[in-house]
Design an enzyme around this catalytic site. Structure first.
Site, PDB file in Angstrom:
ATOM      1  N   ARG A  62       0.698  -1.101   0.513  1.00 45.85           N
ATOM      2  CA  ARG A  62      -0.046  -0.010  -0.225  1.00 45.85           C
ATOM      3  C   ARG A  62       0.527   1.743   0.037  1.00 45.85           C
ATOM      4  O   ARG A  62       0.293   1.987  -0.166  1.00 45.85           O
ATOM      5  CB  ARG A  62      -1.043   0.244   1.369  1.00 45.85           C
ATOM      6  CG  ARG A  62      -1.478   1.526   1.711  1.00 45.85           C
ATOM      7  CD  ARG A  62      -3.228   1.022   1.612  1.00 45.85           C
ATOM      8  NE  ARG A  62      -4.036   2.236   2.455  1.00 45.85           N
ATOM      9  CZ  ARG A  62      -3.906   2.917   4.063  1.00 45.85           C
ATOM     10  NH1 ARG A  62      -3.691   2.882   4.644  1.00 45.85           N
ATOM     11  NH2 ARG A  62      -5.101   3.931   3.291  1.00 45.85           N
ATOM     12  N   HIS A  66       0.928   3.894  -2.732  1.00 48.19           N
ATOM     13  CA  HIS A  66       0.868   5.406  -2.442  1.00 48.19           C
ATOM     14  C   HIS A  66       2.313   6.405  -2.716  1.00 48.19           C
ATOM     15  O   HIS A  66       1.583   7.834  -3.178  1.00 48.19           O
ATOM     16  CB  HIS A  66       0.512   5.397  -0.771  1.00 48.19           C
ATOM     17  CG  HIS A  66      -1.209   5.374  -0.848  1.00 48.19           C
ATOM     18  ND1 HIS A  66      -2.087   6.104   0.071  1.00 48.19           N
ATOM     19  CD2 HIS A  66      -1.894   4.319  -1.067  1.00 48.19           C
ATOM     20  CE1 HIS A  66      -3.515   5.535   0.262  1.00 48.19           C
ATOM     21  NE2 HIS A  66      -3.126   3.984  -0.365  1.00 48.19           N
ATOM     22  N   ASN A  94      -3.314   9.298   4.007  1.00 47.28           N
ATOM     23  CA  ASN A  94      -2.218   8.605   3.462  1.00 47.28           C
ATOM     24  C   ASN A  94      -1.577   8.545   5.472  1.00 47.28           C
ATOM     25  O   ASN A  94      -1.040   8.256   5.505  1.00 47.28           O
ATOM     26  CB  ASN A  94      -0.753   9.319   3.273  1.00 47.28           C
ATOM     27  CG  ASN A  94      -0.163   9.712   1.965  1.00 47.28           C
ATOM     28  OD1 ASN A  94      -1.855   8.206   0.615  1.00 47.28           O
ATOM     29  ND2 ASN A  94      -0.161  10.604   0.948  1.00 47.28           N
ATOM     30  N   HIS A 194      -5.514  -6.665  -2.489  1.00 50.43           N
ATOM     31  CA  HIS A 194      -6.367  -6.022  -1.241  1.00 50.43           C
ATOM     32  C   HIS A 194      -6.153  -7.692  -1.339  1.00 50.43           C
ATOM     33  O   HIS A 194      -6.989  -7.647  -0.673  1.00 50.43           O
ATOM     34  CB  HIS A 194      -7.611  -5.692  -1.802  1.00 50.43           C
ATOM     35  CG  HIS A 194      -7.813  -4.093  -2.205  1.00 50.43           C
ATOM     36  ND1 HIS A 194      -9.007  -3.601  -2.421  1.00 50.43           N
ATOM     37  CD2 HIS A 194      -6.961  -3.359  -1.463  1.00 50.43           C
ATOM     38  CE1 HIS A 194      -8.355  -2.213  -2.431  1.00 50.43           C
ATOM     39  NE2 HIS A 194      -7.978  -2.518  -1.746  1.00 50.43           N
TER      40      HIS A 194
END
Length: 320
Positions: A62, A66, A94, A194
């Site tokens: 993740r 990001h 975030n 995911h």
């Protein structure tokens, strides 16, 4: 009027930079001479951290997403804010990035600085560690080009509009990835990340009572799991309730059974542009792994900085 030799030289240099993009400065064996222990240090750090903190893999994937999707894979997400600058990591989307992922990069950087000072970028550490963690939890191995530099700029104001939110319509998420050069299929494959990790109740609780796409028993179980969310905002649920700690294709199979957790998960299954790929990946794990690996290789060189456009940070949380 005749062109001066100096002007011609500058034009040629400028043209060559268009013909040979920054990616050409990367290589798979970038540190073979300058830091031969690079791979070993990354692998040892990753293994130690993942064993002691099993959520590290999902958190690091993740963190990598990001970082890359905002302004390229340049470690700008790692920079801490100062009294004079609000950095990317302090943008609201975030704030829930897990500390274990940041800690992993810090540990690897510390070890690499002892072995090869001022040589390895934080951006390369994050890219290589992400790949090793995906593989460690059962996902596909893919090649990671090395030679990125760390960006000197990190601003929270750059984040909004570059990262998908769980509540976004699928059409908007598709457009967001398309603007960065990613196809619908690549976006769906990347969404397969995911298969590991979890989401906080705040990301989906409001949907549980009016979204008919949930399996009814699953929705009831989620309502119970998140019942104390107002008192305990850290409550969370696995993204893939069947095999939460294994990187596989079960996430996609869950979507067809109403076992998706987020609104965007349901969107993947219900949107006519993404549904065919969801069904393919639900049936064929090898196909998912192949497409995910290819999409990650592409993402890992998106917007990279090389040469004078970046630096090798002394510390990953601060520009030099």
């Amino acid at each position: 009027m005749a062109m001066a030799k100096g002007q011609l030289f500058l034009i040629l240099i400028s043209f060559s930079s268009l013909v040979y993009p920054s990616q050409s400065r990367l290589s798979y064996n970038y540190y073979s001479k300058s830091c031969p222990s690079f791979d070993k240090i990354i692998q040892e750090t990753v293994t130690s951290k993942q064993i002691t903190s099993p959520s590290t893999a999902a958190g690091t994937v993740r963190l990598f997403f990001h970082d890359c999707l905002v302004n390229g894979c340049d470690a700008s997400i790692l920079v801490s804010s100062t009294p004079f600058n609000s950095a990317e990591r302090d943008a609201d989307i975030n704030l829930s990035l897990p500390g274990d992922a940041f800690d992993l990069v810090t540990r690897a950087k510390t070890a690499l600085e002892l072995s090869c000072p001022n040589t390895v970028s934080c951006a390369d550490i994050l890219a290589a560690a992400t790949r090793d963690l995906v593989t460690m939890v059962g996902g596909p191995y893919y090649n990671v080009l090395l030679g990125r530099k760390d960006y000197r700029i990190s601003k929270s104001s750059y984040v909004e509009g570059n990262l998908p939110r769980p509540t976004m319509p699928m059409s908007k998420i598709i457009s967001m990835f398309a603007a960065k050069g990613f196809s619908v299929q690549e976006m769906v494959a990347l969404s397969g990340a995911h298969t590991i990790g979890f989401s906080h109740c705040k990301e989906f609780k409001s949907n549980l009572y009016n979204d008919t796409h949930y399996n009814q028993r699953f929705a009831k179980a989620l309502q119970n799991a998140c019942a104390d969310y107002p008192k305990n905002p850290t409550l969370s649920v696995f993204n893939d309730i069947m095999t939460p700690n294994k990187f596989d294709n079960v996430y996609f199979d869950n979507l067809g059974k109403g076992l998706g957790l987020l609104e965007s998960d349901h969107g993947l299954y219900n949107d006519p542009m993404t549904n065919p790929f969801v069904k393919i990946y639900a049936k064929d794990e090898n196909r998912f792994f192949k497409d995910f690996a290819r999409a990650m290789e592409k993402l890992s060189v998106y917007g990279i900085k090389t040469g004078r456009r970046g630096e090798i940070r002394h510390r990953c949380d601060a520009v030099n």
